[in-house]
Design an enzyme around this catalytic site. Structure first.
Site, PDB file in Angstrom:
ATOM      1  N   GLY A  12      61.571  12.813  18.254  1.00 19.47           N
ATOM      2  CA  GLY A  12      61.262  14.155  18.738  1.00 19.47           C
ATOM      3  C   GLY A  12      61.903  14.275  20.106  1.00 19.47           C
ATOM      4  N   HIS A  13      62.979  15.037  20.200  1.00 14.53           N
ATOM      5  CA  HIS A  13      63.745  15.128  21.449  1.00 14.53           C
ATOM      6  C   HIS A  13      63.598  16.534  22.022  1.00 14.53           C
ATOM      7  CE1 HIS A  13      66.507  11.559  20.155  1.00 14.53           C
ATOM      8  NE2 HIS A  13      65.232  11.257  20.187  1.00 14.53           N
ATOM      9  N   LYS A  15      65.469  11.366  26.332  1.00 12.24           N
ATOM     10  CA  LYS A  15      66.852  11.338  25.826  1.00 12.24           C
ATOM     11  C   LYS A  15      67.354  12.749  25.511  1.00 12.24           C
ATOM     12  CE  LYS A  15      65.390   8.557  22.593  1.00 12.24           C
ATOM     13  NZ  LYS A  15      64.041   8.224  23.082  1.00 12.24           N
ATOM     14  N   ASP A  68      60.818   8.186  23.847  1.00  9.27           N
ATOM     15  CA  ASP A  68      60.320   9.323  24.630  1.00  9.27           C
ATOM     16  C   ASP A  68      60.639   9.230  26.111  1.00  9.27           C
ATOM     17  OD1 ASP A  68      59.230  10.223  22.225  1.00  9.27           O
ATOM     18  OD2 ASP A  68      57.359   9.140  22.577  1.00  9.27           O
ATOM     19  N   GLN A 112      64.452   6.754  19.419  1.00 10.22           N
ATOM     20  CA  GLN A 112      63.490   5.682  19.714  1.00 10.22           C
ATOM     21  C   GLN A 112      63.919   4.927  20.993  1.00 10.22           C
ATOM     22  OE1 GLN A 112      64.603   5.731  16.006  1.00 10.22           O
ATOM     23  NE2 GLN A 112      63.141   7.375  16.127  1.00 10.22           N
TER      24      GLN A 112
HETATM   25  P1  GDP Z   1      62.927  11.767  23.972  1.00 16.55           P
HETATM   26  O1  GDP Z   1      62.287  11.438  22.663  1.00 16.55           O
HETATM   27  O2  GDP Z   1      63.446  10.549  24.665  1.00 16.55           O
HETATM   28  O3  GDP Z   1      63.954  12.851  23.883  1.00 16.55           O
HETATM   29  O4  GDP Z   1      61.745  12.311  24.893  1.00 16.55           O
HETATM   30  P2  GDP Z   1      60.629  13.397  24.477  1.00 16.55           P
HETATM   31  O5  GDP Z   1      61.245  14.738  24.410  1.00 16.55           O
HETATM   32  O6  GDP Z   1      59.874  12.928  23.286  1.00 16.55           O
HETATM   33  O7  GDP Z   1      59.620  13.249  25.688  1.00 16.55           O
HETATM   34  C1  GDP Z   1      60.017  13.499  27.003  1.00 16.55           C
HETATM   35  C2  GDP Z   1      59.133  14.623  27.574  1.00 16.55           C
HETATM   36  O8  GDP Z   1      59.288  14.669  28.966  1.00 16.55           O
HETATM   37  C3  GDP Z   1      59.534  15.996  27.077  1.00 16.55           C
HETATM   38  O9  GDP Z   1      58.393  16.805  27.019  1.00 16.55           O
HETATM   39  C4  GDP Z   1      60.493  16.495  28.160  1.00 16.55           C
HETATM   40  O10 GDP Z   1      60.547  17.910  28.248  1.00 16.55           O
HETATM   41  C5  GDP Z   1      59.863  15.901  29.382  1.00 16.55           C
HETATM   42  N1  GDP Z   1      60.766  15.567  30.480  1.00 16.55           N
HETATM   43  C6  GDP Z   1      62.025  15.042  30.420  1.00 16.55           C
HETATM   44  N2  GDP Z   1      62.481  14.766  31.665  1.00 16.55           N
HETATM   45  C7  GDP Z   1      61.489  15.114  32.510  1.00 16.55           C
HETATM   46  C8  GDP Z   1      61.337  15.035  33.939  1.00 16.55           C
HETATM   47  O11 GDP Z   1      62.200  14.567  34.671  1.00 16.55           O
HETATM   48  N3  GDP Z   1      60.142  15.486  34.440  1.00 16.55           N
HETATM   49  C9  GDP Z   1      59.144  15.982  33.670  1.00 16.55           C
HETATM   50  N4  GDP Z   1      58.029  16.379  34.264  1.00 16.55           N
HETATM   51  N5  GDP Z   1      59.253  16.074  32.333  1.00 16.55           N
HETATM   52  C10 GDP Z   1      60.408  15.632  31.772  1.00 16.55           C
HETATM   53  P1  IMO Z   2      62.055   9.302  20.069  1.00 16.89           P
HETATM   54  O1  IMO Z   2      63.462   9.360  19.545  1.00 16.89           O
HETATM   55  C1  IMO Z   2      58.314   7.070  20.303  1.00 16.89           C
HETATM   56  C2  IMO Z   2      57.231   4.649  16.804  1.00 16.89           C
HETATM   57  C3  IMO Z   2      56.014   5.081  16.006  1.00 16.89           C
HETATM   58  C4  IMO Z   2      55.522   3.725  15.537  1.00 16.89           C
HETATM   59  C5  IMO Z   2      56.823   2.970  15.259  1.00 16.89           C
HETATM   60  C6  IMO Z   2      57.247   2.961  13.799  1.00 16.89           C
HETATM   61  O2  IMO Z   2      61.406  10.631  20.185  1.00 16.89           O
HETATM   62  O3  IMO Z   2      61.980   8.483  21.308  1.00 16.89           O
HETATM   63  P2  IMO Z   2      58.316   4.823  12.227  1.00 16.89           P
HETATM   64  O4  IMO Z   2      57.783   6.159  11.791  1.00 16.89           O
HETATM   65  O5  IMO Z   2      59.608   4.892  12.953  1.00 16.89           O
HETATM   66  O6  IMO Z   2      58.346   3.819  11.107  1.00 16.89           O
HETATM   67  O7  IMO Z   2      57.205   4.271  13.273  1.00 16.89           O
HETATM   68  O8  IMO Z   2      57.815   3.598  16.030  1.00 16.89           O
HETATM   69  N1  IMO Z   2      58.274   5.700  16.985  1.00 16.89           N
HETATM   70  C7  IMO Z   2      58.482   6.352  18.133  1.00 16.89           C
HETATM   71  N2  IMO Z   2      57.829   6.293  19.316  1.00 16.89           N
HETATM   72  N3  IMO Z   2      59.403   7.863  20.174  1.00 16.89           N
HETATM   73  C8  IMO Z   2      60.080   7.913  19.007  1.00 16.89           C
HETATM   74  O9  IMO Z   2      61.255   8.566  18.882  1.00 16.89           O
HETATM   75  C9  IMO Z   2      59.615   7.158  17.907  1.00 16.89           C
HETATM   76  N4  IMO Z   2      60.013   6.996  16.634  1.00 16.89           N
HETATM   77  C10 IMO Z   2      59.198   6.087  16.084  1.00 16.89           C
HETATM   78  O10 IMO Z   2      55.064   5.733  16.827  1.00 16.89           O
HETATM   79  O11 IMO Z   2      54.869   3.062  16.586  1.00 16.89           O
HETATM   80 MG    MG Z   3      60.502  11.725  21.662  1.00 17.98          MG
END
Ligand code: GDP
Ligand code: IMO
Ligand code: MG
Length: 432
Positions: free
Chosen positions: A40-41, A16, A13, A225
């Protein structure tokens, strides 16, 4: 031609999805190489938010080819739903821009039941998985009982494989996990139509990539991840079941290591973690709550509240080594605005001694206390900043200190969730 891998350096998170969406502009192909719909991206374009679990985050650019590599585990129902949701929002998705490797493994209904059943059995020792069947699917892959996409689209092979595995899974589900079981006929009725719909998307992704390489296209590899959730390098057993590190871009997509030119490590300006497991800089105070609220830190897949803490340079430095990072993309710098003082963890203390590196033994890591360095914060809203020189001096000092501690240059600074809230210091595709 230049090929770039984007991976998470922390516990996922890091943003990416956003950075891949930004970098996809320059690439012709965007490929996922591991994980599944545990990811979840998030991409935010013109104020509209899209969350992708399986489809690469290049999909919002109409002219990019998105690939799901052999290293990804795919729940076909989720993939089809994601395709439909995007189409309903006016995004073009079809076999012309989305292909799935014929070697990618299929997440089956029993994988999800096994994931839930095991977590339930563990009680308060559970890992806190996403419950998507990821671990059990990778298990079957490694023990050579998995079902690949090429098996899936051949009804005879699919039925034969299924009838071999269902009795074993039901035995374990019923007798060991005391869980509900699966019905072979119902699976066939549900899955055979999925196979027909997805058939045009199934391809030899390695071959497609080699053609793109020959054509001199830029290729972007999208990790899921983060490094500290990696099955080998993470905080085992509180990890996911795949290699999340940059090296797996090769195995999980079907190319060789000589084809990777840059590795961008995604760093959130503070640290978050969803699910269980050690987290040395976790905050259980007002500042932790503030980061959680201002950063809107809720899981993009499960909606769980993310645990929050200070930036941990020990973690990022560990990732820089394991992934051979060539650059850093830092996100969510804007979330730190308004904090009087910021802390960066520069080392761990264990039983009175400084540890030089991130420890492997869970008991050691759990007993570590962070050694912090304090830096002055800034109060300005920085979301509209387009140029690094326009950032407050203290924000620039925070970035410089991270670069020093990790010995890696920052190439991208993200100051908001939107595509354009990005400061590009050095385009990774222009790297030598
Ligand atoms: P990922 O799994 O690495 O793709 O990240 P996620 O999408 O799960 O979580 C990142 C969250 O931060 C999302 O809600 C993005 O919209 C948000 N986000 C990404 N870059 C920024 C930033 O520079 N500032 C803020 N405030 N939010 C951001
Ligand atoms: P992105 O790509 C954050 C965590 C789960 C749990 C562990 C194992 O959005 O960054 P699993 O279901 O993979 O067997 O769970 O890994 N986990 C993540 N945490 N971002 C993710 O993906 C994750 N994918 C799995 O919360 O701790
Ligand atoms: Mg994510």
């Amino acid at each position: 031609m230049s090929n770039v891998v984007v991976i998470g350096t922390q516990w996922g998170d890091e943003g990416k999805g956003k950075v891949v969406d930004v970098l996809a502009e320059k690439a012709s192909v965007v490929a996922r190489f591991q994980g599944g719909n545990n990811a979840g991206h998030t991409m935010v374009v013109d104020g509209e938010s899209f969350i992708s679990h399986l489809i690469p985050s290049g999909i919002l650019h109409p002219d990019k080819l998105c690939l799901i590599g052999n290293g990804v585990v795919v729940d076909p129902a989720v993939l089809l739903q994601e395709i439909t949701d995007l189409q309903e929002r006016g995004v073009s998705v079809g076999p012309h821009n989305l292909l799935v490797s014929e070697n990618a493994h299929l997440i089956m209904p029993y994988h999800k039941l096994l994931d839930h059943g095991r977590e339930k059995l563990k009680g308060d020792k559970k890992l806190g998985t996403t419950g998507r069947g990821i671990g059990p699917c990778y298990e079957d892959k490694v023990t050579r009982r998995g079902i690949r996409f090429c098996d899936f689209i051949d009804p005879e092979t699919f039925e034969a494989k299924l009838s071999l595995i269902v009795p074993e899974k039901n035995f374990y589900l019923r007798d060991f996990l005391k869980s509900e079981t699966v019905d072979e006929q119902s699976i066939l009725e549900e899955y055979l139509p999925y196979a027909e719909t997805l058939r045009p998307h199934v391809a030899n992704v390695s071959l497609v990539l080699s053609q793109a390489l020959k054509a001199g296209d830029h290729i972007l590899f999208e990790g899921a991840q983060g490094t500290h959730l990696d099955i080998d390098h993470g905080t085992y057993p509180f990890v996911t079941s795949s290699n999340t590190v940059a090296g797996n871009a090769c195995c999980g997509a079907g190319i060789g290591p000589t084809q990777i030119h840059s590795v961008i490590g995604m760093v959130k300006a503070y640290t978050t973690r969803v699910g269980r497991g050690p987290f040395p800089t976790e905050l259980h105070d007002d500042i932790g709550d503030r980061l959680q609220e201002r950063g809107a830190e809720f899981g993009a897949t499960t909606g769980r509240r993310r645990r929050c803490g200070w930036l941990d340079a020990v973690v990022v430095r560990n990732s820089a080594r394991i992934n051979s990072l060539t650059g850093i993309a830092i996100t969510k710098l804007d979330v730190l605005s308004g904090l009087k003082t910021l802390k960066i963890c520069t080392a761990y203390e264990y039983k009175g001694d400084r540890l030089p590196e991130f420890p492997s033994a869970l008991r050691v890591l759990e007993a570590c206390t962070p050694v912090y360095e304090e830096l002055p914060g800034w109060s300005e809203d920085i979301t509209a900043v387009k140029d690094e020189s326009a950032l407050p001096e203290n924000a620039r000092a925070y970035l410089r200190r991270l670069e020093e501690l990790v010995e890696t240059p920052i190439q991208i600074v993200s100051v908001g969730p939107g595509r354009h809230e990005t400061i590009m210091l050095q385009d990774p595709f222009d790297s030598p």
